[in-house]
Design a protein around this motif. Structure first.
Motif, short mmCIF file in Angstrom:
data_model
loop_
_atom_site.label_atom_id
_atom_site.label_comp_id
_atom_site.label_asym_id
_atom_site.label_seq_id
_atom_site.Cartn_x
_atom_site.Cartn_y
_atom_site.Cartn_z
N MET A 160 -9.34 0.91 -5.95
CA MET A 160 -10.03 0.22 -4.86
C MET A 160 -9.78 0.91 -3.52
O MET A 160 -10.68 1.02 -2.68
CB MET A 160 -9.55 -1.24 -4.81
CG MET A 160 -10.13 -2.06 -3.67
SD MET A 160 -9.43 -3.73 -3.61
CE MET A 160 -7.71 -3.40 -3.27
N VAL A 161 -8.56 1.39 -3.32
CA VAL A 161 -8.19 1.97 -2.03
C VAL A 161 -8.64 3.43 -1.91
O VAL A 161 -8.96 3.91 -0.83
CB VAL A 161 -6.66 1.86 -1.84
CG1 VAL A 161 -6.20 2.62 -0.61
CG2 VAL A 161 -6.24 0.40 -1.75
N LEU A 162 -8.71 4.14 -3.03
CA LEU A 162 -8.93 5.58 -3.01
C LEU A 162 -10.24 5.97 -2.32
O LEU A 162 -10.28 6.90 -1.51
CB LEU A 162 -8.91 6.13 -4.44
CG LEU A 162 -9.02 7.64 -4.57
CD1 LEU A 162 -7.85 8.32 -3.88
CD2 LEU A 162 -9.08 8.05 -6.04
N ASP B 233 -0.16 0.05 -9.92
CA ASP B 233 -1.30 -0.89 -9.99
C ASP B 233 -2.57 -0.05 -9.95
O ASP B 233 -3.06 0.33 -8.88
CB ASP B 233 -1.22 -1.86 -8.81
CG ASP B 233 -2.25 -2.98 -8.90
OD1 ASP B 233 -3.17 -2.87 -9.74
OD2 ASP B 233 -2.15 -3.95 -8.12
N THR B 234 -3.12 0.22 -11.13
CA THR B 234 -4.30 1.10 -11.23
C THR B 234 -5.50 0.50 -10.52
O THR B 234 -6.26 1.20 -9.85
CB THR B 234 -4.62 1.37 -12.70
OG1 THR B 234 -3.46 1.85 -13.37
CG2 THR B 234 -5.74 2.38 -12.82
N GLU B 235 -5.67 -0.79 -10.64
CA GLU B 235 -6.82 -1.44 -10.00
C GLU B 235 -6.74 -1.32 -8.49
O GLU B 235 -7.75 -1.06 -7.82
CB GLU B 235 -6.86 -2.91 -10.42
CG GLU B 235 -8.05 -3.67 -9.86
CD GLU B 235 -8.05 -5.13 -10.29
OE1 GLU B 235 -8.91 -5.88 -9.81
OE2 GLU B 235 -7.19 -5.49 -11.12
N HIS B 236 -5.55 -1.49 -7.95
CA HIS B 236 -5.36 -1.35 -6.50
C HIS B 236 -5.66 0.08 -6.05
O HIS B 236 -6.35 0.29 -5.05
CB HIS B 236 -3.93 -1.74 -6.13
CG HIS B 236 -3.57 -1.43 -4.71
ND1 HIS B 236 -3.78 -2.32 -3.67
CD2 HIS B 236 -2.99 -0.33 -4.13
CE1 HIS B 236 -3.38 -1.78 -2.54
NE2 HIS B 236 -2.88 -0.58 -2.80
N HIS C 107 0.84 -1.20 0.00
CA HIS C 107 0.00 0.00 0.00
C HIS C 107 0.88 1.25 0.00
O HIS C 107 0.55 2.24 -0.68
CB HIS C 107 -0.91 0.00 1.22
CG HIS C 107 -2.02 -1.01 1.15
ND1 HIS C 107 -3.31 -0.69 0.78
CD2 HIS C 107 -2.03 -2.34 1.41
CE1 HIS C 107 -4.06 -1.77 0.81
NE2 HIS C 107 -3.32 -2.79 1.19
N GLN C 108 1.97 1.23 0.76
CA GLN C 108 2.85 2.38 0.82
C GLN C 108 3.48 2.68 -0.54
O GLN C 108 3.50 3.83 -0.99
CB GLN C 108 3.95 2.13 1.86
CG GLN C 108 4.92 3.28 2.02
CD GLN C 108 5.97 2.99 3.09
OE1 GLN C 108 6.03 1.89 3.64
NE2 GLN C 108 6.81 3.97 3.37
N VAL C 109 3.98 1.64 -1.20
CA VAL C 109 4.62 1.83 -2.50
C VAL C 109 3.61 2.32 -3.53
O VAL C 109 3.90 3.23 -4.33
CB VAL C 109 5.28 0.51 -2.94
CG1 VAL C 109 5.75 0.61 -4.39
CG2 VAL C 109 6.45 0.17 -2.03
N GLN C 110 2.42 1.73 -3.55
CA GLN C 110 1.42 2.12 -4.55
C GLN C 110 0.94 3.56 -4.35
O GLN C 110 0.66 4.27 -5.31
CB GLN C 110 0.24 1.15 -4.49
CG GLN C 110 0.53 -0.22 -5.08
CD GLN C 110 0.98 -0.14 -6.54
OE1 GLN C 110 0.51 0.69 -7.31
NE2 GLN C 110 1.88 -1.05 -6.91
N GLN C 111 0.85 4.02 -3.09
CA GLN C 111 0.45 5.41 -2.88
C GLN C 111 1.55 6.36 -3.32
O GLN C 111 1.26 7.45 -3.82
CB GLN C 111 0.10 5.66 -1.40
CG GLN C 111 -0.35 7.10 -1.13
CD GLN C 111 -1.15 7.25 0.13
OE1 GLN C 111 -1.97 6.39 0.45
NE2 GLN C 111 -0.94 8.33 0.86
#
Length: 816
Positions: free
Chosen positions: A577-579, A571-574, A533-537
């Motif tokens: 989903m989190v946003l 990861d656009t899908e991730h 989660h940290q890397v994707q943000q």
């Protein structure tokens, strides 16, 4: 803030409280209404010095800084009181005792004035919850005490915090070791300068913290001897101080004057009388003469060069803040950029949760591209700069993105909320975190060396806080930015775990808590871990970056770096989903705290409304999809989901409304439920029948955690403290067959006629069976019970059985 009691009678007040002005007196009554008695009226004999609440550092911050003042409706922000530890290390705190009243910990203490040593000691009382949360406090000896957060109150809190840390490291029979806390100083005698300890209070506090942190149970085996030695040492020091004490009204004798005067045959000149006396018969040599230039004023060029050298120092010289052009470097360019903490309005303290939510939905914190770049530039020093925490406060960072996503919107964890809203106060300071911070710079250099041989024109540079332009409630702070001619631009995140055994990543990934996994022979970051989660943000906020290198670096004994690098792409899908979850959390959980201190203000008991059929904050009628608070004493009962902003959000089985979740007794409900407290264990109850137990020969106490020796003839006390045995937890066979070391040595297998230990002829999962050389009817057979994986020397004494005719078949099977 506490509400005034409506039906309860006013308790008996002390003379001090009776002399207060009406509005201050009313506030005093409100504070003591939770226990229905004035602590100042209780005799000291009813208090116990060992009955103190478990106050921690977070409780100190929450009360002295974040608590809302009754008189100003603003946070205390009493940072000066955070330095009150100097009262503790100086020995100005005395008589700290506690008592449990109405389910609350009531503490009384006395504190000496820091500037008026001869004045009487100041009386203090505190009311805390059983979890250490400070409910209210009062100082009866100073005007600042009316503000409820003076340095005297803070000093008592610091004393209790030190006592809590020390008490947590002691076994139940080692309470006497609390003598390492600073003792009360009755007076400060006159002494020679060479005999005075000029160590600062901050340094003394650091020494005390190190002593408590390094304090183990092994150091307290000979507690009584150490304490007596300590007292003897103090006595000798007092005697030394007494001999060196100089009273102001004592006139030096003639003999004293002789030792400090100049010889009579040396006549000082008029000029020498003002300084030091030099004999007239001593003529200075040519070497002693110092040539003083007539004009020693530096030129403008010399001053300019001096300023230039000072500006190159690692630590900025404060004198340059008044000199151009260096003064501009001391002023942040981002000082005029609005921050989330400026949204607070004292008028919002009177609003309820449902009244705050509409304001939260209207908040807009958009920033321009130039403002975002300015913030990033000003925060490149990260935690060393003042703007780092200022611009992060109230925004969801990449490091907490995973925790926020997995939290419950209807009942947000208080620890996450406080770390987001007040990052300068609630910092993670664990051993693993400190290790990672210490090794981060070396890890980045090792990674740079590792990548230089594989990429063309590979470059690394530091960066600050990046705020998302489209979603300004999100921010990210990568450890570095990276670029190369072959792969383009990206960012990087470095982790230096402390739990990789012998730098063996293959062994590390077998651990369930590991954040790496091995896929097709390659180590990769788990997508279910918070680090993902940290890397994707970071990639979401820095949308122009194509990748993020997740670097794991550990060192062996020879300081050789072992690196695992995993290149992660967006990861656009991730992110999609989190946003939604992050935005909802920011609107309905973080903003109520930022606008109106909803979670850190004191919980008000609402006024009862006449309409008994009404519900929720809005006092409306029941709906279709209503939710009920799990607190049976909730003043609101049921709630509309729309009023709480949790439409479509799943609730836990045990759910508390925004009002009840702030109550001290329910504020831990968001965390994992603790095990239900049970009564004393059977081992503890059995130990009470003994006069002394354990190797320390202490008297048993109810509720102790003891380990029982299962040898009924044990001569070492039968019941043992884990700390006295050097153990941290109970062994697996604690309830079945465990025996102490002394009993193990006495239990041996049967011996042969030659004096050697006999070998068991048969081994089953429950016992060893020993036969004599010749099996005869009426002959003895030795059976020693053992559990799985045990040995006969660890368990009960051998039992001798008579071998009869009916056991012949059994014997043949065993021998056979």
């Amino acid at each position: 803030m506490l509400s005034p009691p409506h039906t309860k009678s006013v308790p008996v007040l002390c003379k001090y409280a009776q002399s207060l002005e009406s509005h201050v007196k009313q506030r005093y009554i409100e504070k003591i209404s939770v226990i229905d008695i004035d602590p100042a009226t209780l005799p000291s004999e009813q208090f116990d010095p060992h009955c103190l609440p478990p106050v921690e550092q977070s409780d100190l911050f929450s009360y002295l800084v974040l608590q809302t003042s009754y008189y100003t409706n603003e946070q205390f922000k009493n940072y000066k009181s955070l330095e009150a530890y100097n009262h503790v290390v100086s020995g100005f705190v005395a008589g700290v005792q506690g008592k449990l009243i109405a389910g609350k910990n009531v503490v009384v203490a006395k504190v000496r004035h820091s500037q008026r040593m001869n004045d009487p000691l100041v009386d203090i009382w505190l009311i805390c919850g059983t979890d250490g949360a400070v409910i209210s406090a009062h100082c009866l000896g100073c005007k600042a005490g009316l503000a409820e957060s003076c340095s005297h109150v803070a000093s008592v809190l610091f004393y209790i915090e030190c006592w809590t840390r020390l008490h947590g490291k002691l076994a139940c029979t080692q309470v006497k070791c609390t003598w390492i806390l600073p003792t009360y100083v009755k007076e400060v005698p006159y002494a020679r300068v060479e005999d005075i300890d000029f160590t600062s209070a901050k340094k003394l506090k650091e020494k005390l913290d190190k002593k408590i942190d390094s304090f183990t149970s092994h150091e307290t085996v000979n507690t009584t001897q150490e304490k007596s030695a300590h007292e003897r040492n103090l006595t000798s020091q007092d005697k030394d101080k007494t001999t060196s004490t100089v009273s102001q009204n004592i006139t030096p004798t003639a003999q004293d004057k002789t030792t400090s005067t100049v010889p009579q045959n040396i006549t000082p000149t008029a000029q020498d009388k003002t300084t030091s006396t030099v004999p007239q018969n001593i003529t200075p040599t040519a070497q002693d003469k110092v040539t003083v230039p007539q004009n020693n004023t530096p030129t403008a060029q010399e001053i300019k060069e001096l300023y230039s050298k000072l500006n190159k120092c690692k630590v900025k010289v404060v004198a340059l803040s008044l000199i151009q052009p260096y003064a501009d470097e001391f002023v942040m360019s981002s000082r005029d950029i609005p921050v989330v903490s400026e949204l607070f309005d004292p008028d919002n303290l009177d609003l309820q949760y449902h009244e705050l939510l509409p304001k939260c939905l209207e908040v807009n914190i958009d920033l321009s591209e130039s403002q975002i770049n300015t913030i990033e530039k000003d925060t490149r020093t990260q935690a060393k700069g003042p703007g780092f925490f200022r611009h992060r406060a109230g925004r969801i960072g990449a490091s907490v993105s995973g925790a926020v996503y997995h939290s419950n919107l209807a009942q947000p964890p208080q620890s996450i909320l406080k770390s987001i809203c007040y990052p300068h106060l609630y910092k993670v300071n664990t051993k693993a975190t400190r290790h990672g911070c210490d090794q981060e710079e070396a890890a980045i250099k090792a990674y740079e060396t590792y990548m230089n041989g594989k990429h063309v024109n590979f470059q690394i540079k530091k960066c600050g806080v990046f705020i998302s332009k489209e979603h300004p409630y999100l921010h990210a702070t990568p450890d570095f930015l990276v670029s190369c001619d072959c792969c383009g631009i990206g960012c990087g995140e470095v982790k230096c775990p402390i739990s990789v055994p012998d730098c063996d990543f293959d062994q590390y990934v077998k651990n369930k808590s590991a954040f790496l996994e091995k896929v097709d022979g390659v180590f990769k970051l788990k997508k279910t871990h918070n680090y993902y989660h940290q890397v994707q943000q970071q990639l979401f906020v820095l949308s122009e970056r194509k990748y993020c290198d997740f670097v794991v670096c550990v060192w062996d004994k020879n300081r050789n770096a072992h690196i695992v690098s995993n290149r992660i792409k967006p990861d656009t899908e991730h992110s999609n989903m989190v946003l939604f979850k992050l935005q909802a959390f920011w609107r309905i959980c973080i903003l109520p705290e930022m606008l109106g201190r909803w979670y850190t203000r004191k919980c008000d008991v609402p006024v009862k409304v006449p309409d008994s059929n009404a519900m929720c904050f809005c006092r409306g009628q029941m709906g279709i999809d209503d939710v009920s608070c799990s607190n049976p004493e909730c003043p609101y009962g049921q709630f509309h989901r729309t009023c709480l902003g949790i439409d479509g959000v799943s609730l836990r089985k045990t759910w508390y409304c925004p009002h009840c979740s702030r109550l001290p007794e329910l504020r831990q409900a968001g965390r994992k439920s603790k095990k239900k407290e049970s009564g004393p264990s059977p081992v503890s109850q059995a130990a009470l029948l003994c006069n002394t137990i354990c190797l320390c020969k202490a008297k048993p106490a109810l509720g102790e955690k003891l380990l029982e020796c299962h040898n009924v003839e044990c001569k070492q006390g039968r019941y043992f403290h884990l700390s006295c045995l050097g153990m941290k937890r109970l062994p697996n066979n604690a309830k079945t067959t465990w025996q102490c070391k002394s009993c193990k040595q006495r239990i041996t297998a049967p011996k042969t006629s030659k004096g050697k230990l006999a070998k068991p002829l048969f081994l089953c999962p429950f016992f060893y069976v020993y036969f004599p050389s010749k099996v005869q009817c009426g002959g003895p057979v030795h059976i020693i019970p053992i559990p799985h994986g045990g040995s006969p020397a660890r368990h009960k004494m051998p039992t001798t059985y008579t071998f009869g005719l009916k056991d012949v078949f059994f014997s043949s099977c065993l021998r056979g």
